[in-house]
Design an enzyme around this catalytic site. Structure first.
Site, PDB file in Angstrom:
ATOM      1  N   LYS A 115     -15.935  11.714  10.447  1.00 16.36           N
ATOM      2  CA  LYS A 115     -15.108  10.479  10.933  1.00 16.36           C
ATOM      3  C   LYS A 115     -15.563   9.592  11.923  1.00 16.36           C
ATOM      4  O   LYS A 115     -16.417   9.996  12.784  1.00 16.36           O
ATOM      5  CB  LYS A 115     -13.753  11.062  11.566  1.00 16.36           C
ATOM      6  CG  LYS A 115     -12.697  10.027  12.034  1.00 16.36           C
ATOM      7  CD  LYS A 115     -11.600  10.883  12.795  1.00 16.36           C
ATOM      8  CE  LYS A 115     -10.212  10.064  13.001  1.00 16.36           C
ATOM      9  NZ  LYS A 115      -9.306  10.586  13.452  1.00 16.36           N
ATOM     10  N   SER A 190      -4.676   9.679  11.389  1.00 15.69           N
ATOM     11  CA  SER A 190      -5.836   8.602  11.497  1.00 15.69           C
ATOM     12  C   SER A 190      -7.118   8.759  10.875  1.00 15.69           C
ATOM     13  O   SER A 190      -8.021   7.879  10.392  1.00 15.69           O
ATOM     14  CB  SER A 190      -6.187   8.262  13.012  1.00 15.69           C
ATOM     15  OG  SER A 190      -6.810   9.201  13.657  1.00 15.69           O
ATOM     16  N   SER A 214      -3.750  14.080  13.099  1.00 19.07           N
ATOM     17  CA  SER A 214      -4.562  13.035  12.616  1.00 19.07           C
ATOM     18  C   SER A 214      -5.431  13.481  11.427  1.00 19.07           C
ATOM     19  O   SER A 214      -6.121  13.166  10.590  1.00 19.07           O
ATOM     20  CB  SER A 214      -5.366  12.171  13.330  1.00 19.07           C
ATOM     21  OG  SER A 214      -4.764  11.260  13.917  1.00 19.07           O
TER      22      SER A 214
END
Lengths: 536, 149
Positions: A115, A190, A214
């Site tokens: 990420k 997210s 997330s």
């Protein structure tokens, strides 16, 4: 207490009957699949390891296969903000090690996505924010360094909601990621890029971060396994801080085993993160037995609590029936399944958003355009701050900073931040009590399957409401595993539904064991999106 | 709390930013000499959603100044109702009896994990300096800090 369908295995059988054709199709395909698992664990990581060690395949072949798939699917999915230039050369190094009979790390030749809010030395790390466009960190996050130490190849940086603020990955400053199951739908957020990349097999596994869900919600939306570890289990050094009291780095994989191997690699104390725990990290994978070794009631006596508040009004009916079917599946495995009521559950949502936006308003004050990141020139210092931040942050980030600034203002602190901290105490106590009476708790990972892009973009409260299933777990700091357990409807339009299994602090091993048995015994579902079938 | 107070104090000490005055047509201008007092009066009129009368709804321009984000008038118009909606929703926590509940700073985390407070040399110093937007060896260059006013 449970629905008729959940109480009656006959009904359940009929529900699953519709999937039989898919299962046969899946078996036919697997015969030709490079990643056919040797055991029934379907672990891509173990399969890669076996084929490398046996010299059946080379690391460069495996890397090339993933890169090809990434290139083919990326124009549609847009999961990556940056793809490493070094994948093939790192794979060649693995092959040379094999040629020299050197020891291989547990993740040798495994392509892992990271990420974009997790710092990588040799790649940009932007947190999907314009204020950090082209920013290159001077160090690897501890989790990334540990992956590299295990032989992993970092394939690239995955898209996300800016600094983790969002539930759809639509808040990225750079691009919108599509759900591999249906490109008109969001992948969740997210960590949407990390989830979509694993779902579409653009990489083997990935790292995400979970402040309020997330990792878990995008795992559910994309039909992959997501692990949110206990707060402190994984070092946050090199993770861009959003809400420091809640943030954890988590793992995505296409199987429970892969998620367990990944957590094994990154867990443990780190002197650069004072909140990382010194507790010993158990061997997560040693307890994961292949299906053929399981007896008929492999989870006999395990107490499973179904959180009743998570199956009430406002939760999609397909989601409710999938979770009820999962509960009944746990009963078949020998579990004692009961409903658990947690009255404080709904209070966790506003408390979470107060705490997260307050902490973010403080944490994001570091992005001022002076020491790194993008600067807008001005004649006076505070104008430079104001203009750099105005230009660098997206709308959602600006709004959350403003809300947090409000909640922390003198005279308002007691009414918002402190009250939210008190609610956190209530949530912690009630989850702790529920996890004393039960070994694990289950709930949906999200109130609905993946929704359409743009559907909730202009309605913050509707967006925030989608986090109701996950935020309490962060407030309590406990671990939770999400794995796919069904589809929203039969046929090709079906979207995956995620089951959340919540455990006591530092009891990830139990979650992996329970999740693994559930996964191995769940029949009739195949959680590989059609986009992958075209080239496997 | 400390962070918020420190920021408020900082805002009080600095006048209207030069850039914002020059570019009034683009950046939202914070012209009020005492934005806090001015906006409190206006805000009180609109306030109706919560029972706790001492809490006032958010004044977005003032918050933006405190948070050092130069919003455009359009952004203020767009954000204000959304922020107010969320703050009103936060207000539901006012109705709960939390008198005998202790606040939890975070999850039950371990203590005594702090390392010794000793300086260490970071190996990749050049890379850190390369990230600075305006660097004139050996200084990080910033515009003037004090306002002419």
């Amino acid at each position: 207490m449970l629905s008729a369908a959940a109480q009656n295995p006959g009904v359940l059988f009929l529900q699953r009957g519709g999937r039989k054709l898919n299962l046969q199709k899946c078996r036919r395909r697997r015969r030709h699949c490079h990643f056919q698992a040797v055991s029934s664990s379907c672990s891509e990581i173990l399969t890669i390891r076996k084929s490398l060690v046996s010299r059946e395949r080379k690391a460069v072949e495996i890397a090339q296969q993933y890169l090809n798939r990434l290139r083919n699917t990326e124009p549609l999915l847009r999961s990556f903000l940056h793809v490493s230039q070094n994948v093939m050369s790192e794979a060649e190094q693995i092959d040379r090690k094999i040629d020299r009979n050197e020891q291989l790390g547990p993740l040798a030749g495994v392509l892992i996505g990271v990420k974009d809010n997790i710092c990588t030395l040799d790649m940009p790390s932007t947190g999907a924010s314009r204020i950090l466009r082209n920013y290159r960190p001077a160090f690897d996050a501890t989790a990334v360094r540990k992956l590299r130490d295990c032989g992993a190849i970092i394939v690239g940086k995955t898209n996300m909601d800016e600094f983790g603020m969002g539930s759809t990955t639509e808040n990225s400053a750079f691009q919108v990621t599509a759900n591999p199951w249906n490109a008109e739908r969001v992948p969740g957020g997210s960590s949407g890029g990390s989830a979509a990349a694993v779902s579409a097999r653009q990489c083997v596994a990935s790292l995400g971060s979970d402040t309020g869900g997330s990792v878990r919600q995008p795992a559910a939306f994309c039909g992959v396994v997501g692990m949110k570890p206990t707060y402190g289990r994984v070092s946050r050094y090199g993770l861009m801080a959003y809400a420091s009291s809640l943030d954890v780095i988590g793992c995505f994989g296409s199987s429970v085993t892969d998620a367990a191997i990944l957590l094994q690699a990154i867990a443990g104390h780190d002197r650069f993160d004072a909140t990382s725990s010194k507790r010993e990290v158990p061997e997560f994978t040693s307890q994961l037995e292949p299906a053929e070794f399981l007896d008929s009631k492999p989870l006999k006596g395990l107490r499973v609590g179904v959180i009743s508040e998570t199956l009430g009004d406002g939760v999609d009916s397909g989601t409710v029936s999938s979770i009820q079917a999962a509960a009944s599946h746990f009963e078949e495995l020998g579990c004692i399944v009961k409903e658990v009521s947690m009255p404080s559950f709904s209070l966790g949502l506003p408390a979470y958003y107060i705490l997260a936006s307050s902490e973010s308003s403080s944490n994001l004050s570091r992005y001022d355009g002076i020491r790194y990141g993008n600067q807008i020139a001005a004649e006076e210092l505070s104008s430079l701050y104001g203009a750099s931040r105005a230009n660098g942050f997206g709308s959602e980030v600006k709004m959350r900073i403003l809300m947090g600034t409000y909640a922390l203002s003198a005279g308002y602190y007691d009414a918002y931040y402190k009250r939210a901290q008190k609610v956190r105490t209530l949530v912690q106590k009630s989850l702790k009590a529920a996890l004393t009476d039960n070994d694990v708790l289950i709930s949906p990972a999200a109130p609905s399957p993946a929704y359409r892009m743009g559907e909730k973009k202009n309605d913050p409260l509707a967006m925030y409401a989608g986090d109701i299933m996950t935020v309490n777990v962060n407030l309590a700091g406990i671990p939770a595993l999400v794995l796919p357990c069904g589809f929203s409807e039969d046929g090709p339009s079906g979207l995956p539904i995620g089951l959340q299994i919540i455990g006591a602090a530092f009891d990830e091993a139990k979650l992996f064991k329970v999740g693994h048995i559930f996964e191995q015994t769940l029949q009739g579902f195949r959680f590989v999106p059609p986009i992958v079938d075209t080239d496997i | 709390m400390a962070v918020a107070n420190a920021r408020l104090a900082m805002v009080g000490g600095i006048g209207v930013p030069v850039l914002q005055r020059q570019q009034n047509h683009f950046f939202y201008s914070f012209m009020a000499k005492n934005p806090l007092g001015h906006s409190l009066l206006r805000a009180r009129r609109d306030f109706s959603a919560r029972s706790t009368s001492s809490l006032l709804p958010p004044d977005v321009p003032r918050l933006a100044e405190t948070a050092r984000i130069a919003l455009t008038p359009d952004e203020v118009k767009e954000f204000a109702p959304k922020i107010r909606q969320v703050i009103d929703w936060f207000g539901q926590l006012q109705a709960i009896d939390l008198q005998n509940v202790d606040p939890a700073l975070r999850a039950d985390a371990e203590s005594n994990n702090l390392r010794e407070d000793l300086p260490e040399t970071f190996d990749n110093r050049e890379s850190l300096l390369a990230a600075v937007p305006t660097y004139e060896k050996p200084y990080i260059k910033v515009p003037k800090v004090l306002n002419k006013d």
